[in-house]
Write a protein that holds these residues in place. Structure first.
Motif, mmCIF file in Angstrom:
data_model
loop_
_atom_site.group_PDB
_atom_site.id
_atom_site.type_symbol
_atom_site.label_atom_id
_atom_site.label_comp_id
_atom_site.label_asym_id
_atom_site.label_seq_id
_atom_site.Cartn_x
_atom_site.Cartn_y
_atom_site.Cartn_z
ATOM 1 N N ALA A 182 0.864 -1.188 0.000
ATOM 2 C CA ALA A 182 0.000 0.000 0.000
ATOM 3 C C ALA A 182 0.892 1.227 0.000
ATOM 4 O O ALA A 182 2.070 1.161 0.367
ATOM 5 N N THR A 200 -13.700 7.674 2.736
ATOM 6 C CA THR A 200 -13.198 7.789 4.100
ATOM 7 C C THR A 200 -14.344 7.555 5.072
ATOM 8 O O THR A 200 -15.482 7.321 4.654
ATOM 9 N N LEU A 230 -14.620 -2.202 0.854
ATOM 10 C CA LEU A 230 -13.814 -1.501 1.857
ATOM 11 C C LEU A 230 -14.358 -1.747 3.254
ATOM 12 O O LEU A 230 -13.607 -2.085 4.180
ATOM 13 N N ALA A 270 -9.156 6.241 1.240
ATOM 14 C CA ALA A 270 -8.731 5.245 0.252
ATOM 15 C C ALA A 270 -9.096 5.699 -1.156
ATOM 16 O O ALA A 270 -10.206 6.177 -1.387
ATOM 17 N N LEU A 311 -10.113 4.160 -4.188
ATOM 18 C CA LEU A 311 -10.619 2.854 -4.603
ATOM 19 C C LEU A 311 -10.770 2.758 -6.117
ATOM 20 O O LEU A 311 -11.084 3.744 -6.779
ATOM 21 N N LEU A 320 -3.247 -0.287 -3.719
ATOM 22 C CA LEU A 320 -3.860 0.420 -2.598
ATOM 23 C C LEU A 320 -3.143 1.748 -2.346
ATOM 24 O O LEU A 320 -1.970 1.769 -1.965
ATOM 25 N N PHE A 350 -3.575 5.465 -0.312
ATOM 26 C CA PHE A 350 -4.318 6.185 0.719
ATOM 27 C C PHE A 350 -3.852 7.629 0.773
ATOM 28 O O PHE A 350 -2.659 7.917 0.745
ATOM 29 N N ALA A 400 -4.084 2.333 6.023
ATOM 30 C CA ALA A 400 -3.510 1.654 4.864
ATOM 31 C C ALA A 400 -3.020 0.260 5.247
ATOM 32 O O ALA A 400 -3.202 -0.707 4.501
ATOM 33 N N ALA A 460 -5.985 -2.070 5.648
ATOM 34 C CA ALA A 460 -6.563 -2.402 4.347
ATOM 35 C C ALA A 460 -5.728 -3.459 3.636
ATOM 36 O O ALA A 460 -6.257 -4.416 3.064
#
Length: 348
Positions: free
Chosen positions: A97, A128, A164, A289, A291, A296, A298, A316, A319
């Protein structure tokens, strides 16, 4: 889990990102960090355990136009950090990430250019969490990446947002609300009505847990786990909410410092006031994030302090640890499969 950190991004750069990284490493013994920045800026972190330096010669400033970040500053800390998410053929990516507090427009453009979007996703979206009255969180997207959205885009946001919430909060079938000017199906623009129909169809097929239309106050009621809207509306809601929280905190401070009696009352109420301030503290919810990308990414608030940036790193990390990217891909195949060329082959 390895996180690539753009140490140069944001209003404060390494003076904030490096202390945040140090605090994050103390709390996450299984994490490794790839610190991206200039040699001089990263000198303070020399000798840190579980850290690798990745040198970048340029910095994307908060005022740089997207074109400058994308076409001229090809060795920026932002671009280098994002590139660490891209794996060479047959190899694993160096990072799981990426976190940056840099220019939002530049971050989105560079991430989309370097990583590309997932099959079935037209546009990435920013998501978020916001606090609600149930002592939990409401996840919301899009928060500014896409000003104009079609009904199909809103369906895609719902799919990605559901993944998410499922990954980070452990709710496998999160409820989805479509932000509107009323709960009734007859209200809203044509785009919203079309999106609601697509969401109802997905719910009937067992692909989404669609609650229905929700209003602005439902964000803070916690009516649904996830709320979907276009980026224009989402960004206005986000900024208005941050402003309201700051105003309430200031009003309380003014009232408790108005005279000697109110200051005495403040001493008695201090534990309650501290808890109230913590619940409203937007720094606790830092880390949005991006998406829909093949990696990934952030986004931390540009003005984040070390505490806020540390929270973005933690989001992060969670995730990546919970395989958010795989979950988003799986949900896309399950919900948007007819519109994904070669989806069945890819899934196999």
């Amino acid at each position: 889990m390895r996180l690539a950190v753009d140490c140069m991004g944001g209003d404060h750069g390494p003076s904030v990102t490096l202390p945040a990284c140090q605090a994050f490493l103390r709390k996450h013994p299984q994490a490794e960090l790839l610190l991206v920045g200039t040699e001089q800026a990263l000198a303070a972190a020399r000798g840190w355990e579980r850290c690798t330096f990745v040198t970048a010669s340029e910095v994307v400033t908060m005022d740089d136009p997207v074109e400058v970040a994308l076409r001229r500053k090809k060795d920026s800390s932002m671009r280098v950090a994002i590139s660490l998410l891209k794996a060479a053929e047959g190899e694993r990516a160096r990072a799981d990430a990426c976190v940056s507090a840099g220019n939002t427009g530049a971050l989105m453009a560079v991430a989309r250019y370097v990583l590309k979007t997932l099959p079935g996703i037209d546009r990435p979206a920013i998501a978020t969490v916001m606090p609600n009255r149930r002592d939990g969180y409401t996840t919301m997207l899009d928060l500014g990446a896409n000003v104009d959205c079609t009904a199909e885009h809103l369906l895609q946001f719902a799919v990605m947002g559901s993944a998410l919430v499922a990954a980070v909060e452990g709710k496998e079938e999160p409820t989805v609300g479509l932000l509107n000017i009323g709960e009734e199906a007859i209200k809203g623009s044509d785009t919203i009505k079309q999106a609601a129909e697509l969401l109802r169809e997905a719910a009937a097929a067992g692909q989404l847990n669609f609650h229905g239309n929700v209003e602005g106050n439902d964000i803070f009621k916690g009516t649904t786990d996830l709320i979907v809207c276009d980026g224009f509306v989402g960004n206005v809601v986000l900024k208005a909410s941050e402003g309201l929280a700051a105003m309430l905190a200031e009003f309380i401070r003014q009232e408790f410092t108005r005279n000697a009696f109110s200051r005495m009352a403040a001493v008695v109420a201090l534990p309650v006031l501290r808890h109230f301030k913590a619940r409203l503290d937007h720094r606790r919810y830092n880390g949005a994030a991006l998406l829909g990308l093949r990696g990934l990414v952030f986004k931390s608030h540009g003005s984040a302090d070390a505490f806020a940036f540390e929270n973005a790193l933690a989001r992060a990390y969670d995730a990546a640890r919970n395989r958010l990217l795989d979950r988003v891909h799986d949900r896309i195949l399950g919900t948007l499969q007819p519109s994904v060329p070669g989806a069945a082959v890819h899934a196999a």
